[in-house]
Design a protein around this motif. Structure first.
Motif, PDB file in Angstrom:
ATOM      1  N   THR A  85       0.813  -1.222   0.000  1.00  0.00           N
ATOM      2  CA  THR A  85       0.000   0.000   0.000  1.00  0.00           C
ATOM      3  C   THR A  85       0.849   1.277   0.000  1.00  0.00           C
ATOM      4  N   ASN A  86       2.163   1.160   0.228  1.00  0.00           N
ATOM      5  CA  ASN A  86       2.971   2.385   0.323  1.00  0.00           C
ATOM      6  C   ASN A  86       3.965   2.542  -0.841  1.00  0.00           C
ATOM      7  N   ALA A  87       3.704   1.827  -1.953  1.00  0.00           N
ATOM      8  CA  ALA A  87       4.602   1.952  -3.113  1.00  0.00           C
ATOM      9  C   ALA A  87       3.816   2.382  -4.342  1.00  0.00           C
ATOM     10  N   SER A  88       4.432   3.262  -5.149  1.00  0.00           N
ATOM     11  CA  SER A  88       3.813   3.666  -6.409  1.00  0.00           C
ATOM     12  C   SER A  88       4.910   3.844  -7.459  1.00  0.00           C
ATOM     13  N   VAL A  89       4.500   4.027  -8.716  1.00  0.00           N
ATOM     14  CA  VAL A  89       5.501   4.120  -9.789  1.00  0.00           C
ATOM     15  C   VAL A  89       5.391   5.456 -10.518  1.00  0.00           C
ATOM     16  N   LEU A  90       6.501   5.862 -11.112  1.00  0.00           N
ATOM     17  CA  LEU A  90       6.534   7.094 -11.911  1.00  0.00           C
ATOM     18  C   LEU A  90       7.439   6.870 -13.116  1.00  0.00           C
ATOM     19  N   TYR A  91       6.873   7.108 -14.284  1.00  0.00           N
ATOM     20  CA  TYR A  91       7.621   6.978 -15.529  1.00  0.00           C
ATOM     21  C   TYR A  91       8.361   8.289 -15.781  1.00  0.00           C
ATOM     22  N   SER A  92       9.673   8.265 -15.662  1.00  0.00           N
ATOM     23  CA  SER A  92      10.417   9.511 -15.813  1.00  0.00           C
ATOM     24  C   SER A  92      11.896   9.231 -16.075  1.00  0.00           C
ATOM     25  N   ASP A  93      12.526  10.176 -16.748  1.00  0.00           N
ATOM     26  CA  ASP A  93      13.964  10.100 -16.995  1.00  0.00           C
ATOM     27  C   ASP A  93      14.551  11.453 -16.590  1.00  0.00           C
ATOM     28  N   PHE A  94      15.217  11.488 -15.459  1.00  0.00           N
ATOM     29  CA  PHE A  94      15.713  12.769 -14.932  1.00  0.00           C
ATOM     30  C   PHE A  94      16.842  13.337 -15.796  1.00  0.00           C
ATOM     31  N   THR A  95      17.395  12.538 -16.713  1.00  0.00           N
ATOM     32  CA  THR A  95      18.431  13.091 -17.588  1.00  0.00           C
ATOM     33  C   THR A  95      17.787  13.963 -18.677  1.00  0.00           C
ATOM     34  N   GLN A  96      16.462  13.792 -18.863  1.00  0.00           N
ATOM     35  CA  GLN A  96      15.729  14.617 -19.827  1.00  0.00           C
ATOM     36  C   GLN A  96      15.046  15.783 -19.120  1.00  0.00           C
ATOM     37  N   HIS A 114      24.478   2.810 -16.485  1.00  0.00           N
ATOM     38  CA  HIS A 114      23.757   2.965 -17.752  1.00  0.00           C
ATOM     39  C   HIS A 114      23.570   4.430 -18.147  1.00  0.00           C
ATOM     40  N   ILE A 115      24.004   5.352 -17.312  1.00  0.00           N
ATOM     41  CA  ILE A 115      23.774   6.774 -17.594  1.00  0.00           C
ATOM     42  C   ILE A 115      25.108   7.430 -17.956  1.00  0.00           C
ATOM     43  N   PRO A 116      25.233   7.895 -19.204  1.00  0.00           N
ATOM     44  CA  PRO A 116      26.542   8.393 -19.660  1.00  0.00           C
ATOM     45  C   PRO A 116      27.103   9.522 -18.798  1.00  0.00           C
ATOM     46  N   ASP A 117      26.285  10.538 -18.492  1.00  0.00           N
ATOM     47  CA  ASP A 117      26.792  11.720 -17.790  1.00  0.00           C
ATOM     48  C   ASP A 117      26.560  11.571 -16.277  1.00  0.00           C
ATOM     49  N   THR A 118      27.581  11.062 -15.598  1.00  0.00           N
ATOM     50  CA  THR A 118      27.439  10.756 -14.169  1.00  0.00           C
ATOM     51  C   THR A 118      27.171  12.018 -13.343  1.00  0.00           C
TER      52      THR A 118
END
Ligand SMILES: C[S@@+](CC[C@H](N)C(=O)[O-])C[C@H]1O[C@@H](n2cnc3c(N)ncnc32)[C@H](O)[C@@H]1O
Length: 198
Positions: A85-96, A114-118
């Motif tokens: 009951t305390n978990a949810s999802v979000l589709y997002s890419d913070f590099t964008q 997996h993320i080129p720009d650390t």
């Protein structure tokens, strides 16, 4: 969002090997989550939730963020089947683009490679952490035998520590906690856990 590999993998991501590795990671992360019952946690690059869905009892809320819709669909299925009951999802890419969010704890397991720009992603994560918040990274130690155009071949502790300090983290502790057979692109490798305070 360039994540076709993970979109294609989503339905068959949860292999026995990955489940075992996720359990090892979850056990290690648990020691970082003592006294976190009132805290919000973002699992950035959550995939199917193999790790963070083992951690939901230790925190107040878990937000699983990923740039692959299909990974999140698998995660959502688990959340509803298990009645979490305390978990949810979000589709997002913070590099964008980074949505307006706040968190006490950000956790990232096998994603940084997996993320080129650390530096850029560390800065985005730093910005959404509350003051005093914690960034926990689990990833592979540097592996000289691995060479892939889209994947970092692991990280050197001192270099990552410097990058974390450069984006503003006040303190960081990094240590290797596991050595395994064929766990990184079919090579024997070791994993580290890094914990940084904003
Ligand atoms: C190797 S999987 C790890 C999944 C999970 N953290 C675990 O340990 O089981 C990497 C995940 O990172 C996600 N990912 C890769 N690049 C990302 C990005 N820029 N933003 C958000 N998620 C990303 C992928 O879609 C994939 O689900």
């Amino acid at each position: 969002m360039e994540n076709n590999v993970f979109e294609q993998m989503a339905m068959r991501y949860d292999t026995e090997e990955r489940k075992q590795l996720a359990k090892i990671i979850a056990e290690e992360v648990k020691s970082e989550l003592q006294d976190s019952k009132s805290k919000s946690l973002i699992d950035y690059g959550s995939g199917t939730g193999l790790v963070s869905l083992e951690l939901t009892d230790l925190v107040d809320t878990v937000l699983l963020v990923d740039s692959s819709k299909q990974m999140l669909e698998v995660a959502e299925g688990k959340i509803s089947r298990k009645g979490v009951t305390n978990a949810s999802v979000l589709y997002s890419d913070f590099t964008q683009e980074t949505p307006k969010l706040e968190a006490d704890i950000i956790f990232m397991s096998l994603v940084l490679l997996h993320i080129p720009d650390t530096i850029n992603i560390l800065q985005e994560l730093y910005d959404i952490l509350k003051v005093g918040g914690k960034l926990i990274i689990v990833d592979f130690d540097k592996h000289d035998k691995i060479n892939h155009p889209k994947v970092h071949n692991g990280f050197v502790h001192e270099e990552l520590e410097k990058q974390l300090s450069d984006v503003g983290f006040a303190s960081t502790e990094i240590r290797t906690f596991y050595h395994g057979n064929r766990i990184f692109m079919n090579q024997d490798a070791s994993m580290f856990i890094s914990s940084s305070i904003k």
